[in-house]
Design an enzyme around this catalytic site. Sequence first.
Site, mmCIF file in Angstrom:
data_model
loop_
_atom_site.group_PDB
_atom_site.id
_atom_site.type_symbol
_atom_site.label_atom_id
_atom_site.label_comp_id
_atom_site.label_asym_id
_atom_site.label_seq_id
_atom_site.Cartn_x
_atom_site.Cartn_y
_atom_site.Cartn_z
ATOM 1 N N HIS A 81 -1.341 4.632 8.279
ATOM 2 C CA HIS A 81 -0.592 4.197 7.100
ATOM 3 C C HIS A 81 0.868 4.580 7.224
ATOM 4 O O HIS A 81 1.187 5.711 7.598
ATOM 5 C CB HIS A 81 -1.174 4.845 5.838
ATOM 6 N N GLU A 117 0.823 -1.218 0.000
ATOM 7 C CA GLU A 117 0.000 0.000 0.000
ATOM 8 C C GLU A 117 0.852 1.261 0.000
ATOM 9 O O GLU A 117 1.955 1.268 0.544
ATOM 10 C CB GLU A 117 -0.962 -0.019 1.196
#
Lengths: 556, 556
Positions: free
Chosen positions: B370, B195
Amino acid sequence: MLSSTGMLSVCALGGINEIGKNMYVIEYGEDLVIVDCGGKFADRTFLGVDLIIPDFTYLVENQHKIRGIIITHGHEDHIGGIPYLLKKINIPVYATRFTLGLIELKLKEHKIFRESTLIEIHSDSRLNFGNIQATFFKVIHSIPDCLGIVFHTPEGKIVHTGDFKFDLTPVNKQFTEIHKMAQIGDDGVLLLISESTNAERPGSTPSEREVGKQIEESFFNASGKIIISTFASNVNRIQQIVEAAIKTDRKLALLGRSMVNVVSVAKKYGYIDIPDWLLIDARDVKQWPSEKVVVLCTGSQGEPLAALSRLSTNSNRDVRVDPGDTVIFAASPIPGNEKDVTKIVDNLFKLGANVIYGPASKTGMHVSGHGYQEDLKLMLTLMKPKYFIPIHGEYRMLHLHAKLAEDVGVKPKNIFILNNGDVVDIQHQEARQTRKIPAGDAYVDAFGEEGIEDIVLRDRKQLSEEGMLIIVITVNKADGSRVSEPDSISRGFVYAKESGDLIRNINEITKSTIDSFKDKDFNIFAMKKAVKKDVGQYLYEKTKKKPMILPIIVPI
Amino acid sequence: MLSSTGMLSVCALGGINEIGKNMYVIEYGEDLVIVDCGGKFADRTFLGVDLIIPDFTYLVENQHKIRGIIITHGHEDHIGGIPYLLKKINIPVYATRFTLGLIELKLKEHKIFRESTLIEIHSDSRLNFGNIQATFFKVIHSIPDCLGIVFHTPEGKIVHTGDFKFDLTPVNKQFTEIHKMAQIGDDGVLLLISESTNAERPGSTPSEREVGKQIEESFFNASGKIIISTFASNVNRIQQIVEAAIKTDRKLALLGRSMVNVVSVAKKYGYIDIPDWLLIDARDVKQWPSEKVVVLCTGSQGEPLAALSRLSTNSNRDVRVDPGDTVIFAASPIPGNEKDVTKIVDNLFKLGANVIYGPASKTGMHVSGHGYQEDLKLMLTLMKPKYFIPIHGEYRMLHLHAKLAEDVGVKPKNIFILNNGDVVDIQHQEARQTRKIPAGDAYVDAFGEEGIEDIVLRDRKQLSEEGMLIIVITVNKADGSRVSEPDSISRGFVYAKESGDLIRNINEITKSTIDSFKDKDFNIFAMKKAVKKDVGQYLYEKTKKKPMILPIIVPI
């Protein structure tokens, strides 16, 4: 009437609880002076609206009192509404040379330059408007030639700051007149009206020179062409780009209409220093080696029609973005523009460019032109006003600015957080907020036409979210009995395979609704209402949607 | 067909060049495994669209091959599309306990829970899907129970990271299985799929514990009621709020449906530790002294229907915001939500609350789930893959992630920046990107119905920006000669005083256009076209607008 004789009145027609369409009114007896007349860009919830300007109703009704409009500086949120105002009321416009240069461009575009009265002022001007006199002081902002205003009235002095920051190391030696400001404060200020844009940010605004250092560094690191975008009106930043180009031995090309226009105004009046040998025509960029060229362009906010957007898809005729070129965003996205900007960043990366933008650079190659909390406190301290009105900000900014004013010693009861249209009346040096005058939004469409009404916007909203359904049926004009089968047309509502059934059922419902009127008096209005209700109910049950339903009953 | 026997194929049906609707496909021979099935919230340019999900065409056509879908974690952009997928293809869903708990809520809402097959897995599970086996490793993210996946195929190992950050001091001891990851990398990874959300941010993601410290500090400083809002799924942050409430001797009330639901799932399965004596019912808040209460609520993103939005206008039945209360946003606005959030901040300030939000707190009471650049590099270093596909990001993020991969040693030619639908085929350990499969957006409206088509959205756009004009006229069905005067209805177009003239002229034009057909063959279609053209031309000249024009010609 804002004020009876012997009363000083202050209000905003725009700029409060919003960023944009600044417009303030100072009135004493039969004399009224306006400060600024800005526009605000409409976001996407205003369907088909391009620009929002203040509602001028109050000014039109009181035009006999208006002595003039003073413009503090040349940004869109302070000048964008001027052409629309002057088309309604032709009043003299007072502004500094650079600001007038930008207003002139605007009035020429609207073809009303010839009949307008523009009067140049500077920070030592003194204007007489009957009971009100205006003097000025220089402030620093992200555009040249900005003024703060002192209104001298029989009640005392009102100071309007304009937009400002304190930058003690300004580019182009545009110093804030801090000694003059201290003198004004020492003489006694009744009311301070001060901008609040950055009241949320602690500390002091960094100097514009910080951006210059970063631009220079990025120019020294670049190998291919340099394409750099910033606000056309930020002449001091452009000056620093010019200097970085000279230092790195590159030619400079300007791209984008507003960049060319504003730089030419700035050059003409001496606000920027660009040697003639430095400039090349954008059409000649391809004739120079990449490492010898800087292209300075518009579009840093992601505006879809501006130069940078076209460059990002390589659809500009003259300039190509090649792999290895450096593209610099020397401006932060204004809230609301982030998605448009990142789309362009994505496209530029796809072309192989080295893109320097927000997250990748330390300050985002940008410093604000609006003072942070310490700047606002310095203004409040210098002016030490009895009363205070924070303006130019959304509610939380006004609220936090009010807290800062309390911190530096203004009494909480002497601070007014207003709405647009709220009037503060001052008599015998006592201020009260009681009355309201009409103030609101007026809409301008993409073609510069005013007059989109609220009901039109509401209809557009329903049409856009739910679509519409038109049902046509003919009836006998004698008795209202049904002549034809109904016919239904939908737009923006359904278009799926299953819509056949839906349309058939709608027509059946319409038929039986119309037929149910057989033994009643013929009344088209009642029929329409019934069809709307019955079909609406069915559609909501079936699709959970409420399209706009327009029954058209044709009597023949 | 994605792959012939003996070939490994990988592609994304969503999640590339976008944040949202993640969905990835791994295929070998006759075996196909799906990873995630997310939704994406539609912004305001998608008129009337509520949710965007992947186009499932390819999966429907190849459903005989599908062995199952593995869900990496329970965020909307990874589970939001599941009900719509299962309604089309009933396949087994594999996920961890907490993730399954959230999926269960969703399936019950859609009334398809009973017929669905949900299979609980954990980080030591091993799944067999014919040619493909899956094993797992724990990763840390802003929701509990997240997995990375290792696909063991005849060609080699594919690692899909899920969403992750490295947090070495996690709340609730949810450690990343870093040793297992090192082992996987040591054994050899053919392809890493990782990601890219924070590939723009230098450095390492701060630990979730940083937020806990700030929450605690703000709780100790608060005097009145505390209202705090965060993502319902961020159970570890909620755990820290629980602990701060205990330390400051306050009771805790939960407000908002998803907050109550998610906390109950987390409690039921042991992901959160809330002593029963701490919790009070939201209805009882008013019975406690303000300084003894914390209200934990939904709506940190400014969602207009969520609890915090209602609180900000004091329209919640049970809880009031009183002057002196503290309201804390323990979450940053997701890009696009800024305006909705600041509107709520404004309203809360108006109620006299002390609001702690983004600019006023050091980290905005939020850290990202993240990984930043250093986290991404650590993942790349641990896995040392031969091939790399950056996913879960807009183009610039994928691009910057690719650069990071180069920096840690992946060969540039072995990195694939894809579009949704691009297929990477791997045979004899050589990867090539050549084919495309259907991939795109499917629209779901506010009522959970799929199937808004592009043409409907286009119509809505025109209707919303320009409005529409309906012109009704009756003609003789025998020869097409005009029977009635035309009648025009406009919606969302004009409604001003001057529209009388406009409508009169439109009717005149329609009349003469229809009359010009007198000597020609009767052809309704041609008549409509001519009216549309003639009226359209007039309107554009007169108003610079292009409303949708619908001529309705009724033959009688």
